[in-house]
Design a protein around this motif. Structure first.
Motif, mmCIF file in Angstrom:
data_model
loop_
_atom_site.group_PDB
_atom_site.id
_atom_site.type_symbol
_atom_site.label_atom_id
_atom_site.label_comp_id
_atom_site.label_asym_id
_atom_site.label_seq_id
_atom_site.Cartn_x
_atom_site.Cartn_y
_atom_site.Cartn_z
ATOM 1 N N MET A 48 0.830 -1.204 0.000
ATOM 2 C CA MET A 48 0.000 0.000 0.000
ATOM 3 C C MET A 48 0.868 1.260 0.000
ATOM 4 N N VAL A 49 1.959 1.232 0.749
ATOM 5 C CA VAL A 49 2.907 2.358 0.754
ATOM 6 C C VAL A 49 3.473 2.555 -0.642
ATOM 7 N N ASN A 50 3.931 1.470 -1.248
ATOM 8 C CA ASN A 50 4.566 1.577 -2.562
ATOM 9 C C ASN A 50 3.627 2.139 -3.622
ATOM 10 N N TRP A 51 2.355 1.779 -3.569
ATOM 11 C CA TRP A 51 1.424 2.325 -4.556
ATOM 12 C C TRP A 51 1.080 3.779 -4.267
ATOM 13 N N ARG A 52 1.157 4.185 -3.002
ATOM 14 C CA ARG A 52 1.034 5.616 -2.695
ATOM 15 C C ARG A 52 2.214 6.375 -3.292
ATOM 16 N N VAL A 53 3.401 5.791 -3.187
ATOM 17 C CA VAL A 53 4.593 6.399 -3.783
ATOM 18 C C VAL A 53 4.407 6.523 -5.299
ATOM 19 N N PHE A 54 3.820 5.510 -5.906
ATOM 20 C CA PHE A 54 3.519 5.574 -7.337
ATOM 21 C C PHE A 54 2.621 6.779 -7.637
ATOM 22 N N VAL A 55 1.530 6.913 -6.896
ATOM 23 C CA VAL A 55 0.596 8.023 -7.108
ATOM 24 C C VAL A 55 1.308 9.357 -6.892
ATOM 25 N N ILE A 90 3.852 1.563 9.766
ATOM 26 C CA ILE A 90 2.601 2.334 9.822
ATOM 27 C C ILE A 90 2.898 3.821 9.630
ATOM 28 N N MET A 91 4.000 4.298 10.210
ATOM 29 C CA MET A 91 4.378 5.706 10.035
ATOM 30 C C MET A 91 4.697 6.006 8.573
ATOM 31 N N GLU A 92 5.326 5.072 7.898
ATOM 32 C CA GLU A 92 5.619 5.238 6.471
ATOM 33 C C GLU A 92 4.312 5.381 5.677
ATOM 34 N N LEU A 93 3.316 4.579 6.017
ATOM 35 C CA LEU A 93 2.014 4.680 5.372
ATOM 36 C C LEU A 93 1.371 6.033 5.676
ATOM 37 N N ARG A 94 1.422 6.456 6.934
ATOM 38 C CA ARG A 94 0.858 7.758 7.327
ATOM 39 C C ARG A 94 1.559 8.908 6.597
ATOM 40 N N THR A 95 2.876 8.818 6.483
ATOM 41 C CA THR A 95 3.649 9.876 5.834
ATOM 42 C C THR A 95 3.281 10.003 4.364
ATOM 43 N N THR A 96 3.157 8.875 3.677
ATOM 44 C CA THR A 96 2.781 8.946 2.263
ATOM 45 C C THR A 96 1.355 9.458 2.105
ATOM 46 N N GLU A 124 -7.963 11.755 -11.862
ATOM 47 C CA GLU A 124 -9.155 11.462 -11.071
ATOM 48 C C GLU A 124 -9.303 9.949 -10.901
ATOM 49 N N TYR A 125 -9.124 9.225 -11.977
ATOM 50 C CA TYR A 125 -9.187 7.757 -11.947
ATOM 51 C C TYR A 125 -8.115 7.196 -11.015
ATOM 52 N N LEU A 126 -6.926 7.766 -11.073
ATOM 53 C CA LEU A 126 -5.812 7.311 -10.244
ATOM 54 C C LEU A 126 -6.097 7.541 -8.758
ATOM 55 N N VAL A 127 -6.589 8.724 -8.417
ATOM 56 C CA VAL A 127 -6.866 9.038 -7.013
ATOM 57 C C VAL A 127 -8.009 8.173 -6.486
ATOM 58 N N LYS A 128 -9.053 8.010 -7.260
ATOM 59 C CA LYS A 128 -10.133 7.106 -6.841
ATOM 60 C C LYS A 128 -9.600 5.685 -6.692
ATOM 61 N N GLY A 129 -8.667 5.328 -7.551
ATOM 62 C CA GLY A 129 -8.079 3.995 -7.507
ATOM 63 C C GLY A 129 -7.309 3.723 -6.222
ATOM 64 N N ILE A 130 -6.602 4.717 -5.697
ATOM 65 C CA ILE A 130 -5.843 4.476 -4.460
ATOM 66 C C ILE A 130 -6.803 4.283 -3.290
ATOM 67 N N ILE A 131 -7.938 4.943 -3.323
ATOM 68 C CA ILE A 131 -8.960 4.743 -2.285
ATOM 69 C C ILE A 131 -9.492 3.312 -2.370
ATOM 70 N N GLU A 132 -9.856 2.885 -3.568
ATOM 71 C CA GLU A 132 -10.361 1.522 -3.764
ATOM 72 C C GLU A 132 -9.302 0.488 -3.385
ATOM 73 N N HIS A 133 -8.061 0.770 -3.717
ATOM 74 C CA HIS A 133 -6.944 -0.110 -3.400
ATOM 75 C C HIS A 133 -6.818 -0.284 -1.887
ATOM 76 N N ASP A 134 -6.898 0.818 -1.158
ATOM 77 C CA ASP A 134 -6.837 0.748 0.309
ATOM 78 C C ASP A 134 -7.968 -0.111 0.875
ATOM 79 N N ILE A 135 -9.162 0.124 0.403
ATOM 80 C CA ILE A 135 -10.321 -0.605 0.922
ATOM 81 C C ILE A 135 -10.195 -2.097 0.616
#
Length: 151
Positions: A48-55, A90-96, A124-135
């Protein structure tokens, strides 16, 4: 952006948020997948962190940054040997997440309609995608946590 924050640390309609769930998990159970599963909770969180880095890289206009699906960059091997390492992940996830929210606050809706560098879809698709990815991964983490708590 409220949906992004709500899924991450708020009170989403479907139950617990990502951060609230992760805070309930003892570090001793995050490093080993249960029998029949190929990924541990720690691996999923790092994913999840790595895909946030991608975004983040795409929002910053990096056309060449990429993550190859099913590679070590996509699903990195990660070992958690103590509580401090779990807290650090967890901090790495919070930071991203904070970085992502900060960038999104600076851009307007017109930007979201632009094509993502190196991709066939827009921001827009990418940002919605990171939300869906998290869920999606939150559900997997919850299932694995339920299993490992009983072991």
């Amino acid at each position: 952006m409220s949906t992004l924050n709500n899924a991450f640390k708020g009170e989403p309609w479907y139950g617990i948020s990502v951060v609230k769930k992760l805070e309930t998990i003892d570090w001793k159970v995050v490093g080993t997948p249960p029998e029949g599963y190929s990924k541990s909770i720690a691996v999923m969180v790092k994913h999840m962190v790595n895909w946030r880095v991608f975004v983040l890289n795409k929002l910053r206009g990096e056309p060449d940054f990429d993550i190859e699906i099913d590679s070590d960059q996509d699903w990195p091997l990660i070992k958690i040997a103590n509580e401090s390492e779990w807290d650090g992940l967890i901090m790495e996830l919070r930071t991203t997440q904070k970085e992502l929210v900060a960038i999104l606050r600076q851009i307007n809706d017109d930007f979201l309609k632009r094509k993502v560098p190196g991709r066939k879809y827009n921001f827009e698709y990418l940002v919605k995608g990171i939300i869906e990815h998290d869920i999606y991964h939150l559900g997997q983490i919850a299932i694995i946590h339920a299993i490992v708590k009983k072991i």
